[in-house]
Design a protein around this motif. Sequence first.
Motif, PDB file in Angstrom:
ATOM      1  N   LYS A 150      36.594  38.225  39.891  1.00 25.04           N
ATOM      2  CA  LYS A 150      37.266  39.170  41.154  1.00 25.04           C
ATOM      3  C   LYS A 150      38.662  38.843  41.014  1.00 25.04           C
ATOM      4  N   GLY A 152      42.892  40.632  41.830  1.00 25.81           N
ATOM      5  CA  GLY A 152      43.771  40.017  42.804  1.00 25.81           C
ATOM      6  C   GLY A 152      43.745  41.263  44.027  1.00 25.81           C
ATOM      7  N   LYS A 153      45.322  41.911  44.849  1.00 22.70           N
ATOM      8  CA  LYS A 153      45.619  41.939  46.073  1.00 22.70           C
ATOM      9  C   LYS A 153      45.678  43.388  45.014  1.00 22.70           C
ATOM     10  N   ASP A 154      46.018  43.232  44.228  1.00 26.14           N
ATOM     11  CA  ASP A 154      46.661  45.477  43.623  1.00 26.14           C
ATOM     12  C   ASP A 154      44.862  45.527  42.645  1.00 26.14           C
ATOM     13  N   GLU A 155      44.193  44.984  42.865  1.00 24.36           N
ATOM     14  CA  GLU A 155      43.103  45.272  41.913  1.00 24.36           C
ATOM     15  C   GLU A 155      43.481  45.073  40.320  1.00 24.36           C
ATOM     16  N   GLU A 157      44.922  42.316  38.881  1.00 23.92           N
ATOM     17  CA  GLU A 157      44.387  40.879  38.640  1.00 23.92           C
ATOM     18  C   GLU A 157      43.554  40.699  38.428  1.00 23.92           C
ATOM     19  N   LYS A 158      42.700  40.386  36.991  1.00 21.36           N
ATOM     20  CA  LYS A 158      40.689  40.385  36.892  1.00 21.36           C
ATOM     21  C   LYS A 158      40.698  38.511  36.617  1.00 21.36           C
ATOM     22  N   ILE A 159      40.498  37.796  37.608  1.00 23.97           N
ATOM     23  CA  ILE A 159      39.729  36.901  37.738  1.00 23.97           C
ATOM     24  C   ILE A 159      38.458  36.426  36.833  1.00 23.97           C
ATOM     25  N   GLU A 189      39.179  31.927  50.399  1.00 24.93           N
ATOM     26  CA  GLU A 189      39.293  32.042  49.017  1.00 24.93           C
ATOM     27  C   GLU A 189      38.862  33.130  48.188  1.00 24.93           C
TER      28      GLU A 189
END
Length: 272
Positions: A150, A152-155, A157-159, A189
């Motif tokens: 998944k 993040g907003k700036d892509e 961050e990788k969860i 979410e």
Amino acid sequence: MRRKLFGVILAVCIGWFQAEAGTDPVITTKPDVVNHQNQTSATLTCNLTNTSFIIKGHYWTHNGKTIDKSESTSDKAFIEHTIKKIDYHSAGLYTCVFRTEPEVNATIEVKVLPYVGAYKHSENANEKDKAVLICVSHGYPLPTDWSWYKLGKDESEKIPIVNGTSDKYEIKTTPNKTTLYVKDLDINEDMGMYQCQGTNEIGSASDQIQLRVRSQLAALWPFLGIVAEVIILITIIFIYEKRRKPDEINDGMKSNAATNHKDKNVRQRNSN
């Protein structure tokens, strides 16, 4: 005497097996393996040696299918095939086949990074429902490992999404396909960008899918819009009718007055 006879028979058998072994066909391939990271094109060669077999022709196959225009009736023991562009379309198993009795062959592997592509780059689902995100892979070798993230907003961050760690996610994979199920969707979410990644022995490749989650009331908006239009139309008709009736009454009174005045004039003339 018997020992001498047995020795002679044994020597003959050994000689025969050595002769047979000496005539077994040997195919020398170059290169043994083609790696896309090292080259963008390649020439594959096969050299049939150490055989007394008669060559009646030869051909090449790609992943079990005969390559067009590769068949020949030549008796050459050295053959080659050129791959002009190495990509996931041309990757796979190349086999040179010599038409002998029996046929003999050898295989060369052409390996590339996996091609990974989203089945759909944009998915829409309703809140509280389940979303299904799919990625597929082509090429050789196929991925041995799949991963989901998944973003993040700036892509940046990788969860990581790990199968089985939560009731929220479920992942099902085969070598050429991976499916992510996102359950009980939450508009705050779960909406966003997801990344699938496939990895083989050469390296990794990935693609992204945008998940949009609609509110539960989203399905009501078209109905509410129609209701609003009906209410507005009824209001307009009511106002129009309301304003039109007084005008009709006034016109009627004026018409009656004119008729009465005319009748009065007629009676006066008749009395005279």
